[in-house]
Design a protein around this motif. Structure first.
Motif, mmCIF file in Angstrom:
data_model
loop_
_atom_site.group_PDB
_atom_site.id
_atom_site.type_symbol
_atom_site.label_atom_id
_atom_site.label_comp_id
_atom_site.label_asym_id
_atom_site.label_seq_id
_atom_site.Cartn_x
_atom_site.Cartn_y
_atom_site.Cartn_z
ATOM 1 N N ASP A 1 1.283 -0.772 0.304
ATOM 2 C CA ASP A 1 -0.090 0.044 0.305
ATOM 3 C C ASP A 1 0.835 1.047 0.503
ATOM 4 O O ASP A 1 0.524 2.374 -0.390
ATOM 5 C CB ASP A 1 -0.845 -0.502 1.404
ATOM 6 N N ARG A 2 1.741 0.722 -0.461
ATOM 7 C CA ARG A 2 2.850 2.261 0.150
ATOM 8 C C ARG A 2 4.416 2.769 -0.866
ATOM 9 O O ARG A 2 4.353 3.719 -0.499
ATOM 10 C CB ARG A 2 3.507 2.077 2.014
ATOM 11 N N VAL A 3 4.613 1.363 -0.918
ATOM 12 C CA VAL A 3 5.615 1.818 -1.998
ATOM 13 C C VAL A 3 5.441 1.096 -3.301
ATOM 14 O O VAL A 3 4.428 0.363 -3.323
ATOM 15 C CB VAL A 3 6.633 0.903 -1.194
ATOM 16 N N GLU A 4 5.790 2.062 -4.409
ATOM 17 C CA GLU A 4 5.819 1.757 -5.661
ATOM 18 C C GLU A 4 6.936 2.021 -6.274
ATOM 19 O O GLU A 4 7.880 2.850 -5.692
ATOM 20 C CB GLU A 4 4.311 3.096 -7.171
ATOM 21 N N PHE A 5 7.524 1.404 -7.736
ATOM 22 C CA PHE A 5 8.561 1.246 -8.286
ATOM 23 C C PHE A 5 8.194 1.965 -9.652
ATOM 24 O O PHE A 5 7.321 1.064 -10.211
ATOM 25 C CB PHE A 5 9.265 0.093 -7.852
ATOM 26 N N TYR A 6 9.078 2.406 -10.146
ATOM 27 C CA TYR A 6 8.547 3.038 -11.359
ATOM 28 C C TYR A 6 10.259 2.789 -12.382
ATOM 29 O O TYR A 6 10.910 4.070 -11.581
ATOM 30 C CB TYR A 6 8.007 4.403 -11.515
ATOM 31 N N GLU A 7 10.148 3.194 -13.705
ATOM 32 C CA GLU A 7 11.271 2.932 -14.421
ATOM 33 C C GLU A 7 11.563 5.021 -14.551
ATOM 34 O O GLU A 7 10.041 4.971 -15.012
ATOM 35 C CB GLU A 7 11.094 2.881 -16.154
ATOM 36 N N SER A 8 12.091 5.224 -14.462
ATOM 37 C CA SER A 8 12.686 6.550 -14.712
ATOM 38 C C SER A 8 13.552 7.891 -14.430
ATOM 39 O O SER A 8 14.751 6.906 -13.694
ATOM 40 C CB SER A 8 11.343 7.980 -13.266
ATOM 41 N N ASP A 9 13.685 8.784 -15.380
ATOM 42 C CA ASP A 9 14.789 9.274 -15.776
ATOM 43 C C ASP A 9 14.603 10.776 -14.082
ATOM 44 O O ASP A 9 14.214 11.212 -14.599
ATOM 45 C CB ASP A 9 15.359 9.537 -17.704
ATOM 46 N N LEU A 10 15.635 10.484 -12.946
ATOM 47 C CA LEU A 10 15.627 10.885 -12.272
ATOM 48 C C LEU A 10 13.815 10.654 -11.865
ATOM 49 O O LEU A 10 13.261 9.664 -11.359
ATOM 50 C CB LEU A 10 16.446 12.604 -12.525
#
Length: 1119
Positions: A217-226
């Motif tokens: 519920d608290r954490v999400e991960f994403y591909e991101s340039d900065l």
């Protein structure tokens, strides 16, 4: 650290890329089946083939974790997998090499998370950053913050790697949301696996925290340039943490490859060790990526947000801290330790930087070394087998003026990234930061939101005058309005203009205020007017007096001056008694009184009491008195000045504002912006109209102003007859085709130069020295070589320099010879100064140009024209817009040389030649070579940068005096001269350098010429269709036309219930046009050419279209 297999996929070289993909797909399908069956051995067998095979297997496992129907089974499988690996110590130790992944426990500090969880279970693969000293030190630094720092906050972690820090933050501090971001797509996938590993227990059941939420519920991960993910999705953050690369890749080309999950493991792993050039000054220290992260963070973080970064100490602690401080952040070092330099990180890039830079990086020999060594020494020591270390620090930073700094960076990211390297918001003194940062934010807003600088009346910027009046009302309870406040370039200007306006026979001036007055005023002994001395009528004698009221009053009573200018001694300034005494005595004597309060006036939220303003709070300012206040007491620029004068007598107020228009042209807009921002900051938190207006006593009317000195005869003549600017209050919305100013869009390089001049600190004098660039500019533009012993004099506007030359002419007893058809502002100014003006006739068949024949006929009249000073506007003539050819100029100079004239060549209105066919420019060197005649002949060049360069209305005047042009005795006339501030000089130098490079600014200039040429065609067509006879211009920003169809015709207008009717001629058509349409033009009294009016072209697009409509509308009124 991680070692890479020579052939990670373990695939023979003979297998094609197509076959490799087939094999990977087969392995992925097998891995999926293994996960379903729970066959740990089969899963490990698939992973053993290669790193790509292992990643494919883990990705399939993630898909099952993401599916709620298979999630429990997949999580149980992970438990079995971990137990299998943990059961065999040898297998566990070599798991990464054998199976290309590893599962390990990370033990948190003593402050355990919910349910006494002491560890996190994390998976890593070779292509992502492994948890080690860098990230452990970073987490220790996070622990230095109080527990509340992340509670219920929105957090982003940059360079999350396998996600362990994001998960640890969520586990310990229960934030609202944590976004783990990484540019490595494989890192994001593994982070999701780790999230499921810790969000569910070994049996696949969710682990709930104190708020009945799971890590999912608290954490999400994403591909991101900065921070691109957060920016693109409009996510506002409250905390940003980051542990990202800080060494440039030794192979820059490698960083340009496309980042995909199918890239090589070595390439993907390098993303966690190295960074590419980012276009920031910090690139030279390997900190460019951190710099970009900070600036992106400023964009998305909430005003009270906190950013926390891990910083390797290799560049030095000062460099690391400055990265944050110059961007307007307060910095706090949370934690520092030493760590060994990673063996798989090549520091040769730092060695290369040291070759071309005096800066030295800081390394240490081993963990116990305490003396720093440079990168080259560290590289050599490491190559020889030695262990090198560097400091590692965790910095926490917070915006000191969050809203303002955000506004500054919003401006910079929209096309002004290059000047961000010049930005310096680091201030040791908070009072300096409190002043400069809000101004930079205001300036950024002006430059971002406005395509051009607006028209400002000579009275001063209306907003600025309103702010001064509001400050007086709020802090000193003086009920003023903007119509009582006139703006001057400086206190010295206000004093000199006031004295010239009245031209008193005798004036007493406070000894502290005489420093910049003309020398002849201070040396004259003509205290009494002599009956046989006509020159004393307009001569001024100034007597210096001490700043002490009793002594000043004694002098006033004895000498009976016509004007008194004084301040109030500090010990007398708190009460109003000294001021009231001066008011009474000067009124009795019949003296005009100008009181200076500059030394007491404070720009503060707790200003000191000022007796003069206490008096004004309860009593109206008498008509014979005015208040002068110079603003110099800012925290940043000790030489940035502007002044204001308060008068409640309308006639005096109007005349004072006209004196600025006549003698200086205007007050520099940037100075008004700067002090306006200070006033605004002091008023922004105050509730408006909270106090009732003060009830003031009426002025004592016993004495009459009839006993006071009036304006000088020349001032009266000009103020009553000259065509000056229209007061804005008379007509709320005017269209100005009567102003020598360019209202076209300000080019981006100009905006950048203006902002950079204020954004920088510690600008050297050489960086502001415009003279070398200007010398080359003059050579390129007019083929005039300026000797090194020539004198350059600068001012805010060319008009003020012209007036100083006029004063020199007067002092010499010379005759100012000006062609009919010269700039009306210059003619009016010369008349105001009471110059001996000789008008040189011009003819329509010559385009009202000055010719050799006409000039000769005037100069040969030696009885009437003594010591001639000849004014020539060129190459572009204002107001006609015609051009002097090189041959015409050569012949005019030859005539001047023959008669020993001093020549003023005014290039202020030149530089825009949109129809230059058949015109090859000037060659002044050739024209001056070999001239013979009277030895008194000399020449000076007057000019400005606002036409030749598309400065968007930014003014800058210069005067080049050839050797011997002025006698030393004349130089006193240049004493009160408002020179451009260092920021304006810096801007001018930058623009001159850009112009010489023939870059973007040259293109903007060419576009401006093309636009004005097209405008001329439209204006000419409209005027001719409406009955005007137009003389077609070839350059400049104006054109003249004769209203042939209207002369002798009547116009009748109804205004506010009354009728205005007049027979039209060249002198009144301006007023008729203004009353009928709101369009402001110059009439024949301004152009000096009977019946010809002037129209300027350089309006904003919409205003120009409306101006053409007004011309057509006026025709309808005549019908």
């Amino acid at each position: 650290m991680i070692s890479f297999p020579q052939n990670p996929a373990n695939i023979p070289p003979s297998i094609s890329l197509h076959n490799t993909r087939i094999l990977c797909n087969t392995l992925e399908s097998s891995a999926s089946m293994a996960a379903v069956k729970g066959s740990v051995d089969e899963f490990l067998n698939i992973c053993s083939h290669s790193g790509d095979s292992a990643y494919s297997a883990l990705r399939s496992l993630l898909e099952r974790l993401e599916n709620p129907e298979t999630r429990t089974e997949a999580r149980v499988f992970l438990s079995h997998l971990q137990k299998k690996l943990d059961s065999d110590r040898d297998l566990s130790q070599h798991c990464l090499d054998t199976y290309h992944f590893q599962i390990q426990d990370i033990y948190l500090d003593r402050n355990e998370g919910y349910q006494n969880r002491k560890k996190l279970t994390m998976m890593v693969i070779p292509s992502i950053f492994m948890p080690e000293d860098w990230s452990f030190t970073f987490y220790e630094g996070l622990n230095r913050h109080p527990d509340s720092i992340f509670k219920d906050k929105t957090v982003a972690e940059l360079g999350c790697g396998n996600g362990w820090i994001s998960i640890a933050i969520a586990d310990k501090w229960l934030p609202s949301k944590v976004y783990g971001l990484d540019i490595n797509p494989r890192a994001v996938k593994i982070s999701w696996i780790n999230l499921y590993l810790n969000a569910f227990d070994e049996n696949g059941q969710p682990v709930y925290d104190a708020e009945n939420k799971t890590l999912l519920d608290r954490v999400e991960f994403y591909e991101s340039d900065l921070l691109s993910y957060c920016r693109d999705n409009h996510i506002e953050l409250e905390r940003i943490v980051g542990c990202i690369p800080q060494i440039l890749n030794p192979n820059p080309d490698a960083m340009s490859k496309l980042i995909t999950e199918n890239a090589s493991e070595e390439f993907l792993h390098d993303l966690s060790n190295y960074c590419a050039l980012q276009g920031f000054v910090e690139d030279q220290f390997g900190l460019g990526l951190i710099a970009r992260a900070v600036e992106e963070g400023i964009d998305v973080i909430k005003p009270m947000g906190i950013m926390i970064f891990n910083m390797g100490g290799r560049p030095g602690q000062g460099v690391c801290k400055r990265l944050f401080e110059r961007r307007g952040l307060r910095v706090n070092k949370l934690w520092q330790t030493k760590i060994l330099q990673a063996s798989d990180t090549d520091i040769s890039a730092l060695v290369e930087i040291e070759k071309n830079n005096p800066h030295r990086f800081e390394f240490f020999m081993g963990l116990v070394g305490d003396r720093p060594i440079c990168a080259r020494t560290a590289w050599a020591f490491g190559k020889a087998g030695g262990r090198i270390s560097h400091a590692l620090s965790v910095y926490s930073c917070q915006l000191r003026h969050p809203n303002e700094v955000k506004k500054i960076f919003e401006f910079l990211k929209n096309g002004f990234h290059e000047i961000s390297n010049s930005l310096d918001l680091s201030f040791e003194d908070d009072s300096v930061a409190d002043e400069k940062i809000p101004f930079l934010a205001y300036l950024a807003g002006v430059l971002k939101d406005s395509s051009r600088f607006p028209y400002e009346p000579p009275t001063g910027n209306k907003r600025f005058r309103d702010l001064i009046a509001s400050f007086m009302k709020t802090y000193h309870h003086v009920p003023l309005s903007a119509d009582n406040v006139a703006i001057f370039p400086s206190r010295a200007t206000a004093i000199e203009n006031s004295l010239r306006l009245f031209t008193p026979r005798l004036a007493i001036v406070d000894e502290h205020l005489t420093r910049n007055l003309p020398r002849q005023w201070l040396t004259s002994l003509e205290i009494e007017q002599k009956k046989d001395d006509k020159t004393s009528v307009d001569g001024i004698t100034v007597i210096e007096a001490p700043r002490q009221s009793d002594l000043m009053i004694e002098l006033i009573k004895k000498l009976r001056p016509q004007v008194v200018v004084t301040g109030i001694a500090q010990f007398e300034a708190v009460t109003s008694s000294a001021f009231e005494h001066l008011l009474r005595v000067t009124k009795e004597i019949g003296s005009r009184l100008f009181i200076d309060i500059s030394d007491q006036f404070e720009l503060s939220s707790l200003p000191s009491s000022i007796g003069v303003l206490k008096y004004l709070a309860r009593t109206s300012l008498p008509s014979h008195a005015a208040i002068i206040c110079g603003l110099l007491r800012n925290q940043v620029y000790t030489d940035l000045e502007v002044a204001f004068v308060i008068s409640e007598e309308q006639t005096i107020f109007d005349a004072l504002t006209r004196s600025v228009e006549l003698l200086q042209g205007n007050t520099a807009l940037i100075s008004q912006y700067y002090y306006g921002c200070l006033f605004h900051e002091l008023l922004s938190f105050q509730l408006p109209d909270r106090r009732q207006p003060a009830e003031r006593e009426a002025e004592d009317a016993e004495a009459s102003d009839n006993d006071m000195i009036g304006f000088s005869s020349s001032a009266i003549s000009v103020l009553s007859q000259a065509e000056l600017s229209v007061r804005v209050t008379e007509t709320p919305s005017l269209l100005h085709m009567d102003v020598d100013q360019i209202f076209l869009p300000t080019p981006t390089p100009v905006k950048a130069a203006i902002f950079e001049s204020f954004a920088r600190q510690n600008v050297t004098e050489s960086e502001c020295d415009v003279t070398p660039s200007l010398r080359q500019f003059i050579k390129n533009a007019y083929n005039l070589s300026v000797e090194h012993n020539a004198e350059f004099i600068y001012a805010d506007f060319p008009l003020s320099l012209f007036n100083k030359l006029v004063l020199c002419c007067i002092e010499e007893g010379g005759s100012l010879c000006m062609p009919a058809g010269s700039n009306g502002n210059y003619i009016s100014a010369a008349k105001f100064l009471n110059a001996n003006i000789v008008s040189i006739p011009t003819q329509a068949e010559d385009g009202f140009k000055l010719t050799e024949k006409q000039l000769t006929s005037v100069l040969e009249q030696l009885e009437t024209v003594r010591k001639p000073w000849v004014y020539i506007s060129g190459p572009t003539i204002n107001p006609t817009g015609l051009l002097y050819s090189n041959e015409e100029m050569k012949s005019l100079l030859a005539v001047c040389a023959r008669y020993g004239a001093r020549v003023i060549i005014d290039t202020s209105f030149s530089g825009i030649e949109f129809n230059s066919r058949g015109w090859d420019g000037w060659n002044l060197d050739a024209s001056l070579a070999g001239l013979t005649g009277n030895s008194a002949f000399s020449m000076c060049l007057l000019g400005g940068l606002f036409n030749k360069l598309p400065t968007g209305g930014l003014a800058y005047g210069f005067l080049v005096l050839k050797p011997g042009f002025l006698a030393d005795s004349f130089r006193g006339s240049f004493s009160v001269l408002n020179k451009p501030h260092s920021t304006i000089r810096y801007t001018a130098k930058k623009l001159l350098e850009l112009e010489e490079q023939k870059g973007d600014l040259t293109g903007a200039a060419q576009g401006q010429e093309k636009l004005l040429g097209a405008r001329l065609k439209r204006l000419k067509e409209t005027l001719e269709n409406c009955g005007w006879e137009v003389i077609e211009a070839r350059g400049g920003v104006s054109v003249i036309a004769k209203p042939c169809a209207y002369l002798g015709k009547k116009i009748k207008l109804e205004e506010d219930g009354s009728t205005w009717e007049i027979m039209l001629d060249g002198t009144n058509i301006r007023e008729a046009m203004l009353r009928a349409t709101g369009l402001c033009i110059n009439g024949a009294s301004w152009t000096g050419i009977p019946d010809y009016c002037r129209f300027t072209l350089a309006l904003e697009d919409g205003d120009f279209d409306r101006a053409l409509d007004c011309i057509v509308k006026f025709k309808e009124f005549i019908k």
